[in-house]
Design a protein around this motif. Structure first.
Motif, PDB file in Angstrom:
ATOM      1  N   SER A   1       0.850  -1.186   0.000  1.00 46.24           N
ATOM      2  CA  SER A   1       0.000   0.000   0.000  1.00 46.24           C
ATOM      3  C   SER A   1       0.892   1.245   0.000  1.00 46.24           C
ATOM      4  O   SER A   1       2.106   1.160   0.175  1.00 46.24           O
ATOM      5  CB  SER A   1      -0.867  -0.005   1.240  1.00 46.24           C
TER       6      SER A   1
ATOM      7  N   SER B   1      -4.667   8.652   8.249  1.00 47.75           N
ATOM      8  CA  SER B   1      -4.273   7.709   9.295  1.00 47.75           C
ATOM      9  C   SER B   1      -2.892   7.138   9.011  1.00 47.75           C
ATOM     10  O   SER B   1      -2.141   6.817   9.928  1.00 47.75           O
ATOM     11  CB  SER B   1      -5.309   6.595   9.429  1.00 47.75           C
ATOM     12  N   VAL B   2      -2.526   7.022   7.732  1.00 53.73           N
ATOM     13  CA  VAL B   2      -1.216   6.490   7.373  1.00 53.73           C
ATOM     14  C   VAL B   2      -0.156   7.586   7.507  1.00 53.73           C
ATOM     15  O   VAL B   2       0.978   7.341   7.908  1.00 53.73           O
ATOM     16  CB  VAL B   2      -1.255   5.943   5.937  1.00 53.73           C
TER      17      VAL B   2
ATOM     18  N   SER C   1       0.083   9.889   9.720  1.00 56.99           N
ATOM     19  CA  SER C   1       0.606  10.031  11.074  1.00 56.99           C
ATOM     20  C   SER C   1       1.585   8.908  11.400  1.00 56.99           C
ATOM     21  O   SER C   1       2.559   9.125  12.116  1.00 56.99           O
ATOM     22  CB  SER C   1      -0.531  10.090  12.087  1.00 56.99           C
ATOM     23  N   GLN C   2       1.359   7.721  10.836  1.00 61.42           N
ATOM     24  CA  GLN C   2       2.322   6.628  11.063  1.00 61.42           C
ATOM     25  C   GLN C   2       3.687   6.978  10.487  1.00 61.42           C
ATOM     26  O   GLN C   2       4.720   6.765  11.120  1.00 61.42           O
ATOM     27  CB  GLN C   2       1.841   5.337  10.396  1.00 61.42           C
TER      28      GLN C   2
ATOM     29  N   ASN D   1       5.478   9.657  12.504  1.00 63.88           N
ATOM     30  CA  ASN D   1       6.056   9.049  13.710  1.00 63.88           C
ATOM     31  C   ASN D   1       7.342   8.314  13.388  1.00 63.88           C
ATOM     32  O   ASN D   1       8.321   8.422  14.120  1.00 63.88           O
ATOM     33  CB  ASN D   1       5.066   8.067  14.339  1.00 63.88           C
TER      34      ASN D   1
ATOM     35  N   SER E   1      -1.778   7.441  16.095  1.00 60.60           N
ATOM     36  CA  SER E   1      -2.059   6.885  14.781  1.00 60.60           C
ATOM     37  C   SER E   1      -2.849   5.593  14.896  1.00 60.60           C
ATOM     38  O   SER E   1      -2.747   4.874  15.885  1.00 60.60           O
ATOM     39  CB  SER E   1      -0.775   6.663  13.986  1.00 60.60           C
ATOM     40  N   ILE E   2      -3.674   5.363  13.871  1.00 62.38           N
ATOM     41  CA  ILE E   2      -4.430   4.123  13.812  1.00 62.38           C
ATOM     42  C   ILE E   2      -3.489   3.092  13.239  1.00 62.38           C
ATOM     43  O   ILE E   2      -2.943   3.288  12.162  1.00 62.38           O
ATOM     44  CB  ILE E   2      -5.650   4.285  12.896  1.00 62.38           C
ATOM     45  N   LYS E   3      -3.276   1.997  13.940  1.00 62.82           N
ATOM     46  CA  LYS E   3      -2.322   1.018  13.420  1.00 62.82           C
ATOM     47  C   LYS E   3      -2.909   0.284  12.202  1.00 62.82           C
ATOM     48  O   LYS E   3      -4.125   0.268  12.004  1.00 62.82           O
ATOM     49  CB  LYS E   3      -1.902   0.045  14.513  1.00 62.82           C
ATOM     50  N   GLY E   4      -2.027  -0.315  11.425  1.00 64.28           N
ATOM     51  CA  GLY E   4      -2.483  -1.107  10.288  1.00 64.28           C
ATOM     52  C   GLY E   4      -2.981  -0.254   9.138  1.00 64.28           C
ATOM     53  O   GLY E   4      -2.722   0.928   9.066  1.00 64.28           O
ATOM     54  N   GLN E   5      -3.692  -0.874   8.221  1.00 65.10           N
ATOM     55  CA  GLN E   5      -4.173  -0.154   7.059  1.00 65.10           C
ATOM     56  C   GLN E   5      -5.562  -0.627   6.647  1.00 65.10           C
ATOM     57  O   GLN E   5      -6.040  -1.645   7.116  1.00 65.10           O
ATOM     58  CB  GLN E   5      -3.198  -0.338   5.905  1.00 65.10           C
TER      59      GLN E   5
ATOM     60  N   ARG F   1      -8.130  -3.115  13.372  1.00 66.80           N
ATOM     61  CA  ARG F   1      -7.313  -1.942  13.690  1.00 66.80           C
ATOM     62  C   ARG F   1      -7.817  -1.239  14.942  1.00 66.80           C
ATOM     63  O   ARG F   1      -7.236  -0.243  15.362  1.00 66.80           O
ATOM     64  CB  ARG F   1      -7.368  -0.945  12.524  1.00 66.80           C
TER      65      ARG F   1
END
Lengths: 335, 329
Positions: free
Chosen positions: A157, A189-190, A192-193, A196, B272-276, B292
């Motif tokens: 992804s 949401s991705v 912010s990952q 980090n 953050s929200i883990k995963g996808q 998630r």
């Protein structure tokens, strides 16, 4: 400049010529026009601005992915613009880049193993066995695993691809990373990952970032100092907190006020700029921002403002803040 | 109660792929009232664009099929209209603004020719009247030198100007419903601010209903009256705008709001929200967000939650079951 600066940019210029036809004079686009700044070791320095303001070109010229027209870039005290090609190439193991579009910056025909081994092979770092260990380590650091090694980029992804792009840059253990809009192609949401991850890597490896972005909320969150660019020039440079709390240049003020609110009840005094960014091939006279500036004065149309320090490393180029007393009063009224 | 303009009931859309059928839209329900701006938020692949294309009847005919549910526009079922009937609606009663102003205008026709098309289709006007109408609408969306611009080609305009042309194109026949699919995502912040101002102003003048699709919660906070949050082809939460930001009931919505950089201390680790997002074929029988979700428990994996309502605030999460009612703050 201080000794702790890792990279110093002085009067950097990058002009592109556009051919108008055989007998017509060439048009010159000043993509980067007389830009100077320095980045301290371990800090995150941001370049912000709208599309076409020259922020990506600045990033690319620093790595010599495109040649500068004139100026000086000192990396650890060495002028890298005059280095011969071979030397520059070996220097790139210390300076790496993360690109914007994770869909376009990974070769679709290579597996992740090949993608990550390539920089190590090119720079002849470690023995082949050590290399394998190294890339597995880095994959784990960026949150992927050994099982991903033999997959191709299309199986991942967007967020995972950007992790691979970051792993590729970090695997050489560089000192300096240029991140050109690394999160703008990603979902919230991705995003912010990935932010980090970049913050973690900075702590772990002591990285210095040049963070190029147009997303001011991300810039406010993760950078130490910010330079705002407009039409190839830096119009304001300050510490991040200072810049967001106390923007001086009218363009910076408009840019910050244009960021959407984070809660519907927040009321924001909005400065909506009129018009578009002018054509960089034919920039306005005087201050290039005068065509859109809400505080424009007669002087702005003819005289180009120079960068002036207004205290504590906060510099801006605007006639509102030049040393004239009367104008200073105006500035206080308007700002 | 205000009148309902658009009502979508239990919509399901199926796509044919090489390996079989997948269903990216499962049981979507929402209503859009007259004069309201409804935001549709979700990440890429959550089905927000597919839903809007279904409303416009623009789904690819051979590959996709509406397998369940219905779309009511002005109390009329438009789910299975044929192309001819749809043509009467599109551009006239409802129109759409797309994300990419660069690619959604035809490069080989002038602005004037392109703007004339919906008028030719839907209105009986002479050539002169058409030209006047076009110039009037271009001036309304703030395009300078409208008389000359109509002879220009799209490549001669900047991104912001093109998006203004797109908006004027959508507004020409004064539609009742305007669908905006990420209208400002491709634009710079200062231009985005201009376009959002313009859309607010036009909406107030013409009393249209807007269906505003975006992934940017900041834009939603500025523009919308109510919000629909989509995740993996389902609606997970519907609420009034302030209610949604103050008191999100679904863990996904809460995660989205919390992961905005402005809601985190500077330099700190972002929430953050883990995963996808799961692919359509990876969704099991349970809640699509269960893998998630930080609050997930057994029931979430076993069966999909129904819609629970708390007044006007709807959410699809087992935490909101009447005997549980967990607050996720």
């Amino acid at each position: 400049m201080t000794e702790s600066s890792l990279i110093e940019v002085k009067n950097l210029k990058k002009y592109y010529e556009i051919s108008q036809g055989l007998f017509k004079p060439k048009l010159v686009v000043k993509a980067v026009d007389d830009v100077s700044f320095s980045i301290k070791r371990g800090e995150t320095f941001a370049l912000v601005g709208e599309s076409g303001c020259g922020k990506s070109t600045t990033g690319k010229t620093l790595l010599r992915l495109t040649d500068a027209t004139s100026g000086e870039v000192r990396f650890k005290g060495e002028d890298i613009l005059s280095l011969p090609y071979e030397k520059m190439r070996s220097l790139r193991k210390e300076m790496q880049m993360v690109f914007q579009d994770p869909y376009a910056s990974l070769n679709p025909k290579m597996t992740i193993r090949q993608i990550l081994l390539e920089p190590l092979r090119v720079h002849k770092k470690y023995s082949p066995e050590e290399r394998m260990k190294k890339i597995v380590d880095i994959l784990e650091i960026v949150g992927l695993s050994r099982s991903h090694l033999d997959r191709h980029p299309n199986e991942f992804s967007g967020g995972q691809r950007q992790r691979i792009g970051i792993a590729r840059a970090v695997v050489l253990n560089p000192d300096f990373i240029i991140a050109d809009e690394p999160v703008s192609a990603l979902d919230v949401s991705v995003q912010s990952q990935v932010i980090n991850l970049m913050l973690e890597l900075q702590k772990e490896f002591g990285l210095t970032y040049l963070f190029i972005s147009h997303d001011l909320s991300v810039v406010e969150h993760m950078t130490d100092r910010v330079a705002v660019m407009y039409l190839g020039k830096i119009v304001e440079l300050a510490d991040t907190e200072e810049l967001f709390a106390n923007p001086k240049h009218p363009y910076t003020q408009a840019l910050i006020s244009a960021v959407p609110v984070s809660h519907p009840k927040d009321v924001k005094e909005r400065i909506v700029l009129k018009g578009d960014v002018p054509n960089p091939a034919n920039p306005p006279s005087g201050c290039t921002f005068h065509t859109r500036c809400p505080f424009v004065m007669d002087k702005c149309k003819s005289v180009e403002p120079s960068l002036t320090e207004i205290g504590n490393g906060h510099i801006t180029s605007c006639h509102l803040y030049s040393k004239n007393k009367e104008e200073n009063i105006n500035a206080i009224i308007y700002s | 109660m205000t009148e309902v303009l658009l009502e979508i009931k239990d919509l399901g859309i199926q796509f044919k792929t090489g390996e079989g059928a997948i269903q990216p839209i499962r049981g979507v329900n929402f209503t859009l009232k007259k004069g309201e701006t409804l935001g549709v938020v979700g990440e890429s692949g959550s089905g927000k664009s597919v839903t809007s294309l279904a409303v416009m009847g623009l789904l690819p005919e051979k590959k996709s099929k509406i397998v369940s549910g219905s779309i009511l526009f002005n109390n009329e079922d438009i789910t299975h209209l044929n192309e001819r009937q749809y043509r009467k609606l599109r551009g006239n009663e409802m129109s759409m603004i797309f994300q990419e102003p660069m690619t959604s205008l035809n490069p080989v026709f002038t602005i004037g020719e392109q703007l004339g098309e919906p008028l030719k289709q839907h209105k009986k006007m002479s050539k002169k009247e058409r030209k006047e109408a076009i110039i009037k609408i271009l001036k309304q969306v703030g395009i300078p030198r409208a008389e000359q611009i109509i002879n220009d080609y799209p490549h001669q305009l900047s991104g912001g100007m093109r998006q203004r042309v797109m908006i004027s194109l959508a507004l020409l026949c004064e539609p009742k419903l305007l669908i905006c699919d990420e209208p400002t995502t491709a634009l710079d912040v200062t231009i985005q601010a201009q376009i959002l101002e313009l859309m607010k102003q036009i909406k107030a003048e013409k009393n249209m209903s807007l269906l505003f699709i975006t992934h940017d919660l900041g834009v939603v906070a500025e523009m919308c009256d109510r919000v629909v949050v989509m995740y993996a082809g389902e609606i997970v939460e519907v609420a009034e705008i302030n209610e949604l930001f103050d008191n999100p009931l679904h863990p996904y919505t809460k995660g989205l709001i919390d992961s905005l950089p402005t809601n985190n201390a500077r330099k700190s680790k972002l929430y953050s929200i883990k995963g996808q997002v799961p692919k359509p074929d990876e969704i099991g029988k349970g809640c699509a967000f269960a893998n998630r979700c930080p609050y997930a428990f057994n029931k979430c994996v076993e069966s999909a939650p129904p819609t629970f309502s708390k007044g006007e605030h709807l959410s699809k999460c087992w935490l909101q079951e009447s005997d549980r009612q967990v607050n996720i703050q």
